[in-house]
Write an enzyme that holds these catalytic residues in place. Structure first.
Site, short mmCIF file in Angstrom:
data_model
loop_
_atom_site.label_atom_id
_atom_site.label_comp_id
_atom_site.label_asym_id
_atom_site.label_seq_id
_atom_site.Cartn_x
_atom_site.Cartn_y
_atom_site.Cartn_z
N ASN A 214 -10.11 0.13 0.37
CA ASN A 214 -8.65 0.13 0.42
C ASN A 214 -8.13 -0.31 -0.95
O ASN A 214 -8.30 -1.46 -1.35
CB ASN A 214 -8.18 -0.84 1.51
CG ASN A 214 -6.67 -0.90 1.64
OD1 ASN A 214 -5.94 -0.57 0.72
ND2 ASN A 214 -6.20 -1.34 2.79
N HIS B 99 -3.05 7.24 2.43
CA HIS B 99 -3.53 5.95 1.96
C HIS B 99 -4.78 5.59 2.76
O HIS B 99 -4.78 5.63 3.99
CB HIS B 99 -2.45 4.88 2.16
CG HIS B 99 -2.98 3.48 2.12
ND1 HIS B 99 -3.78 3.03 1.10
CD2 HIS B 99 -2.84 2.45 2.99
CE1 HIS B 99 -4.10 1.78 1.33
NE2 HIS B 99 -3.54 1.40 2.48
N CYS C 171 0.80 -1.22 0.00
CA CYS C 171 0.00 0.00 0.00
C CYS C 171 0.84 1.27 0.00
O CYS C 171 0.33 2.35 -0.30
CB CYS C 171 -0.95 0.01 1.20
SG CYS C 171 -2.07 -1.40 1.24
#
Length: 275
Positions: free
Chosen positions: A230, A200, A59
């Protein structure tokens, strides 16, 4: 998705694909093990002058790629760099595990970077960290050379995302708070000096906890997790692009960026928006 995002970024930056010197794709869901997704994107864009490769930092991939792009530009090795984050996480989500599969989404985002003549604009600093001792709390254990695809790997559901949500939350909150303070300290800024936070979109509870610890109003953090979930390495450029297209970013705005992903890998950056 990566090509679509790249074309949108190139159009926004008024840049032709042939002007790109370096093309980096952050992803943990490449089309295939090799060649890289980046060379496939390069071919479709017609970016024939670009060196292209993938980067795997989960990520935090886009932030790690930004750091590489920044160094290439500062050194003069590149004038225009295309950074892309692209993920098809629904392909590696375990749909029998409701604790994880509902969290992830598919998306791509892209950014074009170039030299900034003003010293007080652009990327001011990026701060990156890794801790491989925490690799097991967020990973996909099967499908690589350690445990190649086999019936036993499939039966054990090892070809999908495995996550210890509680441990990821604890680690993420501590790590993100520390690395954001690192970025502020490096630039002699306080939380009150920030205009925006581009983070993020891992988990709303993580973002709320980090923002509270940093004493930054949650309203300064641009959120889209309710719409897209996500999206791993796509999250940072996607969120930045949405804020830009909505007209929320003005010349000189100070933007704190942060991301954390499996590895564990995490980082922060300070960006002074330039128009």
């Amino acid at each position: 998705m990566a090509v679509h995002a790249a074309r949108a970024a190139l159009d926004s930056a008024r840049t032709n694909a042939e002007e790109i010197d370096l093309l980096i794709v952050g992803t943990v869901t490449p089309d295939m093990q090799f060649p890289s997704t980046a060379v496939l994107v390069q071919a479709k864009l017609g970016a024939k002058n670009a060196v292209a490769f993938d980067l795997s930092a989960a990520c935090a991939g886009s932030l790690f790629a930004l750091s590489i792009a920044d160094q290439y530009i500062r050194s003069g090795a590149a004038k225009r760099v295309l950074v892309i984050g692209a993920e098809l996480l629904t392909r590696i989500a375990d749909w029998t595990d409701r604790a994880t599969c509902v969290l992830f989404g598919d998306a791509a985002g892209a950014m074009v970077l170039g030299p900034e003549p003003r010293d007080d604009r652009g990327l001011l600093s990026i701060h990156l960290h890794s801790d491989g001792t925490q690799a097991g709390i967020l990973c996909m254990p099967g499908g690589g050379s350690a445990r190649p695809f086999s019936q036993s790997v499939l039966d054990a559901r090892e070809a999908f995302i495995h996550m210890n949500g509680r441990e990821v939350y604890r680690f993420a909150v501590r790590a993100l708070e520390a690395v954001c303070r690192e970025a502020l300290s490096a630039n002699d800024l306080s939380a009150n000096d920030l205009d925006h936070v581009i983070a993020h979109q891992a988990n709303l509870r993580i973002l709320e906890a980090v923002m509270k610890r940093l004493e930054i109003p949650l309203e300064k953090c641009h959120l889209n997790i309710e719409q897209v979930g996500n999206t791993s390495s796509a999250s940072l450029p996607l969120t930045l692009d949405e804020a830009h297209r909505a007209g929320k970013l003005r010349d000189g705005d100070r933007i704190l960026m942060m991301a954390i992903g499996g590895g564990m890998t995490w980082g922060s950056g300070l960006l002074r928006w330039s128009v």
